[in-house]
Design a protein around this motif. Structure first.
Motif, mmCIF file in Angstrom:
data_model
loop_
_atom_site.group_PDB
_atom_site.id
_atom_site.type_symbol
_atom_site.label_atom_id
_atom_site.label_comp_id
_atom_site.label_asym_id
_atom_site.label_seq_id
_atom_site.Cartn_x
_atom_site.Cartn_y
_atom_site.Cartn_z
ATOM 1 N N ALA A 282 59.107 33.504 -29.542
ATOM 2 C CA ALA A 282 59.688 34.841 -29.417
ATOM 3 C C ALA A 282 61.211 34.765 -29.355
ATOM 4 O O ALA A 282 61.913 35.609 -29.939
ATOM 5 C CB ALA A 282 59.129 35.530 -28.176
ATOM 6 N N LEU A 283 61.731 33.769 -28.668
ATOM 7 C CA LEU A 283 63.177 33.603 -28.582
ATOM 8 C C LEU A 283 63.773 33.258 -29.946
ATOM 9 O O LEU A 283 64.818 33.794 -30.335
ATOM 10 C CB LEU A 283 63.513 32.511 -27.560
ATOM 11 C CG LEU A 283 64.993 32.154 -27.398
ATOM 12 C CD1 LEU A 283 65.830 33.384 -27.082
ATOM 13 C CD2 LEU A 283 65.166 31.086 -26.314
ATOM 14 N N LEU A 284 63.131 32.379 -30.681
ATOM 15 C CA LEU A 284 63.613 32.035 -32.020
ATOM 16 C C LEU A 284 63.628 33.256 -32.930
ATOM 17 O O LEU A 284 64.550 33.440 -33.741
ATOM 18 C CB LEU A 284 62.737 30.937 -32.627
ATOM 19 C CG LEU A 284 62.848 29.539 -32.009
ATOM 20 C CD1 LEU A 284 61.804 28.607 -32.618
ATOM 21 C CD2 LEU A 284 64.245 28.964 -32.206
ATOM 22 N N ALA A 285 62.609 34.105 -32.800
ATOM 23 C CA ALA A 285 62.569 35.328 -33.608
ATOM 24 C C ALA A 285 63.756 36.233 -33.281
ATOM 25 O O ALA A 285 64.381 36.816 -34.169
ATOM 26 C CB ALA A 285 61.255 36.069 -33.375
ATOM 27 N N PHE A 286 64.090 36.355 -31.999
ATOM 28 C CA PHE A 286 65.236 37.165 -31.597
ATOM 29 C C PHE A 286 66.528 36.593 -32.170
ATOM 30 O O PHE A 286 67.416 37.337 -32.604
ATOM 31 C CB PHE A 286 65.324 37.227 -30.074
ATOM 32 C CG PHE A 286 66.556 37.927 -29.571
ATOM 33 C CD1 PHE A 286 66.645 39.316 -29.589
ATOM 34 C CD2 PHE A 286 67.626 37.210 -29.067
ATOM 35 C CE1 PHE A 286 67.779 39.970 -29.136
ATOM 36 C CE2 PHE A 286 68.770 37.844 -28.604
ATOM 37 C CZ PHE A 286 68.840 39.239 -28.639
#
Length: 365
Positions: free
Chosen positions: A295-299
């Motif tokens: 999820a952090l990488l997507a952000f």
């Protein structure tokens, strides 16, 4: 007047032209050979220019393909520890634009191959290829947290998953010796993926920049912070513990009152004053680290590498994860204040559309 062959020859000689006979023209065969030679030279120059552009700075401009998978990791085991095209392919990082059409190619993030890198797991043959490097022309993103909320561990997970260093406004020489080579890197250098901060000052100076806010239970974070502040030896600060008798001192209870206000204000400010915010909960990160890192990488707009994530799943702890303490040495009044601060931050998070804060009573440490 008619000009004869001899006069033509004399005029051409005066002009510096070379001819083989009075009426000689270029042979059609010679003209064709010269044209082929010029074309070959032009093609060679073009190849040299393209190669030079690709080599300078170690920039790789390959397009997206979806082959970063577990079978690819299996294939690499056979050529472990060799400098092959597979090594570079596994260490490439790709931008992921969530608003882009999926059919569009995705550019590879530019990595700097001239600076020092870090090999993450050299003792693990299937994963010894994984390295972390400095990026080029990256945007600034703040990684904000109250102290002792898992910021350094999150940086480890992010560096391992993305292959790009993170940095900090604090420049810890101890962390640099542990492999966090981004420590001391200027926050505006464009070479790191996120910049660690416990201070709100960077957010006030740059309110338009993206923020990742890492939230941990204030009861656990404040207790860990007290231990960190009261341990003298740097190498023990991250994982050491003080004697429980120190929790009964006036200094400890004053510390709790001051730091609880800082905890509340850190996240209240981020929730009220940022436009691009990603809220991460430390307790969720502990329970499902790969899910939260995805999820952090997507952000951040980074396409995850399945080969990297497979290796990260084998090495989740890192080297600086702090000691987990089960004791909660707070008075009843302090617990009421802690619950009140949690309720305030939880309310603001829901207003911004984020999930509610975890039920901290479920966690023993």
């Amino acid at each position: 007047m008619v000009i004869g062959p001899t006069l033509r020859l004399k005029r051409k000689k005066r002009r510096g032209l070379h001819v083989s006979s009075s009426y000689s023209r270029r042979s059609p065969v010679a003209s064709s050979d010269n044209g082929q030679l010029v074309a070959s030279l032009r093609a060679l120059v073009g190849v040299v220019v393209v190669v030079a552009v690709m080599v300078v700075g170690g920039v790789h401009l390959s397009r997206f393909d979806a082959s970063h998978s577990i079978p690819e990791l299996d294939q690499f085991v056979a050529v472990n520890n060799t400098k092959t095209a597979m090594t570079k392919k596994l260490n490439h990082v790709q931008w992921l634009s969530l608003s882009d059409n999926k059919s569009r190619p995705i550019e590879t993030i530019q990595l700097n191959y001239t600076r020092k890198s870090r090999r993450l797991w050299p003792e693990d043959p299937p994963c010894s290829w994984a390295e972390v490097r400095f990026g080029m022309r990256l945007g600034r993103v703040w990684l904000l947290s109250f102290p002792r909320s898992g910021n350094t561990w999150t940086r480890y997970l992010l560096e391992a998953a993305a292959g790009i260093f993170t940095s900090s406004i604090y420049n810890s020489s101890h962390l640099r010796t542990l492999g966090y080579l981004g420590e001391g890197e200027p926050s505006d250098s464009g070479t790191t993926l996120v910049v660690k901060t416990h201070s709100l000052a960077p957010l006030t100076r740059h309110p338009h920049l993206p923020v990742v806010a890492l939230v941990r239970s204030p009861a656990r974070a404040i207790l860990s912070y007290w231990n960190y502040n009261n341990i003298d030896m740097k190498w023990r600060k991250f994982a050491g513990s003080v004697k429980t008798a120190s929790y009964k001192t006036t200094g400890f209870h004053k510390f709790v009152w001051e730091k609880l206000e800082k905890w509340r204000w850190t996240y209240e400010y981020a929730l009220r004053n940022t436009t691009r915010l990603h809220l991460m909960y430390y307790e969720n990160l502990r329970e499902a680290p790969l899910r939260e890192i995805r999820a952090l990488l997507a952000f951040l707009g980074v396409k995850p590498s399945e080969a990297r994530l497979a290796c990260l799943a084998r090495h989740l702890e890192g080297g600086v994860k702090g000691a987990q303490r089960e004791v909660l040495p707070y008075s009843n009044w302090e617990m009421v204040d802690i619950q009140g601060a949690v309720a305030q931050v939880d309310s603001l998070a829901r207003e911004r559309g984020f999930p509610p804060l975890p039920d901290y009573s479920r966690y023993k440490n």
